[in-house]
Write a protein that holds these residues in place. Structure first.
Motif, PDB file in Angstrom:
ATOM      1  N   ASN A   1      -9.589  -1.323   1.303  1.00  0.00           N
ATOM      2  CA  ASN A   1      -9.468  -1.324  -0.159  1.00  0.00           C
ATOM      3  C   ASN A   1      -9.443   0.077  -0.768  1.00  0.00           C
ATOM      4  O   ASN A   1      -9.262   0.211  -1.984  1.00  0.00           O
ATOM      5  CB  ASN A   1     -10.614  -2.123  -0.779  1.00  0.00           C
TER       6      ASN A   1
ATOM      7  N   GLN B   1      -3.331  -4.703  -4.211  1.00  0.00           N
ATOM      8  CA  GLN B   1      -3.866  -6.038  -3.965  1.00  0.00           C
ATOM      9  C   GLN B   1      -3.065  -7.161  -4.633  1.00  0.00           C
ATOM     10  O   GLN B   1      -3.229  -8.331  -4.297  1.00  0.00           O
ATOM     11  CB  GLN B   1      -5.325  -6.094  -4.421  1.00  0.00           C
ATOM     12  N   GLY B   2      -2.220  -6.831  -5.577  1.00  0.00           N
ATOM     13  CA  GLY B   2      -1.418  -7.865  -6.221  1.00  0.00           C
ATOM     14  C   GLY B   2      -0.099  -7.275  -6.699  1.00  0.00           C
ATOM     15  O   GLY B   2      -0.022  -6.069  -6.947  1.00  0.00           O
TER      16      GLY B   2
ATOM     17  N   SER C   1       0.127 -10.897  -4.811  1.00  0.00           N
ATOM     18  CA  SER C   1      -0.079 -11.347  -3.448  1.00  0.00           C
ATOM     19  C   SER C   1      -0.569 -12.783  -3.529  1.00  0.00           C
ATOM     20  O   SER C   1      -0.675 -13.358  -4.615  1.00  0.00           O
ATOM     21  CB  SER C   1      -1.124 -10.475  -2.751  1.00  0.00           C
ATOM     22  N   THR C   2      -0.899 -13.363  -2.395  1.00  0.00           N
ATOM     23  CA  THR C   2      -1.420 -14.721  -2.424  1.00  0.00           C
ATOM     24  C   THR C   2      -2.827 -14.773  -2.999  1.00  0.00           C
ATOM     25  O   THR C   2      -3.327 -15.850  -3.313  1.00  0.00           O
ATOM     26  CB  THR C   2      -1.413 -15.334  -1.017  1.00  0.00           C
ATOM     27  N   ARG C   3      -3.464 -13.601  -3.169  1.00  0.00           N
ATOM     28  CA  ARG C   3      -4.734 -13.537  -3.898  1.00  0.00           C
ATOM     29  C   ARG C   3      -4.492 -13.643  -5.405  1.00  0.00           C
ATOM     30  O   ARG C   3      -5.248 -14.260  -6.138  1.00  0.00           O
ATOM     31  CB  ARG C   3      -5.461 -12.227  -3.609  1.00  0.00           C
ATOM     32  N   TYR C   4      -3.462 -12.954  -5.852  1.00  0.00           N
ATOM     33  CA  TYR C   4      -3.118 -12.903  -7.277  1.00  0.00           C
ATOM     34  C   TYR C   4      -1.664 -13.357  -7.397  1.00  0.00           C
ATOM     35  O   TYR C   4      -0.753 -12.554  -7.498  1.00  0.00           O
ATOM     36  CB  TYR C   4      -3.302 -11.488  -7.814  1.00  0.00           C
ATOM     37  N   TRP C   5      -1.474 -14.654  -7.388  1.00  0.00           N
ATOM     38  CA  TRP C   5      -0.152 -15.225  -7.208  1.00  0.00           C
ATOM     39  C   TRP C   5       0.494 -15.581  -8.546  1.00  0.00           C
ATOM     40  O   TRP C   5       0.042 -15.167  -9.600  1.00  0.00           O
ATOM     41  CB  TRP C   5      -0.275 -16.428  -6.278  1.00  0.00           C
TER      42      TRP C   5
ATOM     43  N   GLU D   1      -1.336 -16.336 -12.065  1.00  0.00           N
ATOM     44  CA  GLU D   1      -1.967 -15.206 -12.737  1.00  0.00           C
ATOM     45  C   GLU D   1      -0.933 -14.296 -13.398  1.00  0.00           C
ATOM     46  O   GLU D   1      -1.150 -13.752 -14.477  1.00  0.00           O
ATOM     47  CB  GLU D   1      -2.807 -14.394 -11.742  1.00  0.00           C
TER      48      GLU D   1
ATOM     49  N   ILE E   1      -6.686  -7.666 -12.629  1.00  0.00           N
ATOM     50  CA  ILE E   1      -5.851  -7.933 -11.451  1.00  0.00           C
ATOM     51  C   ILE E   1      -5.064  -6.662 -11.123  1.00  0.00           C
ATOM     52  O   ILE E   1      -4.315  -6.150 -11.956  1.00  0.00           O
ATOM     53  CB  ILE E   1      -4.893  -9.112 -11.713  1.00  0.00           C
TER      54      ILE E   1
ATOM     55  N   TYR F   1      -2.319  -4.800 -10.157  1.00  0.00           N
ATOM     56  CA  TYR F   1      -0.892  -4.883  -9.877  1.00  0.00           C
ATOM     57  C   TYR F   1      -0.282  -3.532  -9.522  1.00  0.00           C
ATOM     58  O   TYR F   1       0.889  -3.460  -9.154  1.00  0.00           O
ATOM     59  CB  TYR F   1      -0.152  -5.465 -11.087  1.00  0.00           C
TER      60      TYR F   1
END
Length: 336
Positions: free
Chosen positions: A194, A199-200, A202-206, A209, A219, A221
């Motif tokens: 990290n 991080q986005g 992605s499937t974490r923040y799809w 969102e 989030i 981006y």
């Protein structure tokens, strides 16, 4: 077992030059601030409508590398494509290269190792050639960073660093059996993932969102980098993996003719150069004019060094990279 060599090199960068002064017009920064911290004076960015993309730039670099190897596209047995910025979330850039170049139904493999992607790719290509499975592997590192950067003062710590471009190499069977790619050395340490990450989306923040009327501010981006933390780890891992490669081949620093480090930050490269006692003629840097092109940085620099006569037959060439993951690696090459 066979040995492998780099038989052809090529690179491509967009025509659009973005200087530090240009960036100072869209964010609170200046040439002195950027140069002092990174050594970068300018970088290349894709312009809307110029026809470029990660895969398109990769193809442009690949065509040069294949021609310089004395081959045609029909001689390529495998495509290895390294990038953190593919044209699409899936499929990856390798199949796009296969389609754009109208190649046979050869396999295409994508590598997601960010700054160390090209070194990881050399290792993969080297193994396929050494085992005799393939004779010629096309390895591409290509990045389109500019479209995903936060070009405001908030994002300046990351956005001033990165540029767009592509580099390619053909890894071929070394018929002489002498020299070529001597060894590769790869590592990772995921507990620091990290500290340099996007991080986005992605499937974490799809999609939900992204599409909601009131997007969540937290989030991430845009890319995040803990600059000082990354710097401190980079100088240690660079040193370790270069020494590891030399030791594995019973070589010393005195044997190095050319060190090409991943172009992450000129200050990192200068630290490593000083630590190993290498003069300017034995280290190649071009981050000053291209910025950090991640997976493309080593092949672009390697191609430039070779084009300008700084790498010749019999030279010991050392490639080293460190980046997001954390992942890092080195390749020890006796040029043929």
């Amino acid at each position: 077992m066979y040995s492998s060599k780099i038989s052809g090199l090529g690179y491509y960068v967009p025509e659009n030059v973005v200087t530090n002064e240009d960036l100072s017009k869209v964010m609170d920064t200046n040439d002195e601030w950027i140069t002092e911290r990174t050594g970068i004076k300018e970088r290349r960015h894709i312009l809307p409508g110029d026809g470029n993309s990660t895969s398109v730039m990769g193809v442009k670099a690949a065509k040069i590398a294949i021609e310089r190897a004395g081959l045609t596209k029909d001689d390529i047995d495998l495509i290895v494509f390294a990038t953190l910025s593919p044209d699409m979330y899936f499929p990856g850039g390798g199949v796009e290269v296969q389609e754009m170049m109208d190649m046979k139904t050869i396999p295409a493999l994508d590598i997601r190792n960010q700054c160390s992607g090209f070194v990881y790719g050399i290792s993969v290509a080297d193994q396929f050639v050494k085992t005799g499975m393939y004779r010629h592997v096309l390895l591409i590192g290509s990045e389109n960073h500019s479209g995903g950067l936060d070009m405001t003062t908030r994002g300046r710590g990351v956005s001033v660093i990165f540029g767009d471009g592509a580099g390619a190499a053909v890894i071929s069977r070394n018929e002489t059996g002498k020299g070529g790619i001597l060894s590769t050395h790869l590592h990772s340490e995921g507990k620091h993932k990290n500290e340099l990450a996007l991080q986005g989306p992605s499937t974490r923040y799809w999609v939900p969102e992204i599409m909601q009327d009131d997007p969540q501010d937290d989030i991430p981006y845009y890319p995040y980098m803990n600059g000082q933390f990354v710097f401190k780890h980079a100088v240690v891992r660079f040193s370790e993996v270069i020494a590891e490669g030399l030791q594995a081949n019973d070589l010393s620093v005195d044997d190095i003719n050319m060190l090409i480090p991943h172009q992450a930050n000129l200050r990192i490269a200068q630290f490593i150069q000083k630590k190993f006692g290498l003069d300017d003629n034995r280290v190649y840097n071009n981050i000053q004019k291209y910025g950090n092109t991640t997976a493309a940085s080593i092949p672009i620099a390697l191609t430039e060094a070779w084009e300008t006569g700084k790498i010749n037959s019999g030279d010991l060439v050392v490639l080293a990279a460190f980046g997001s993951g954390f992942t890092w690696g080195s390749a020890i090459i006796r040029w043929v």
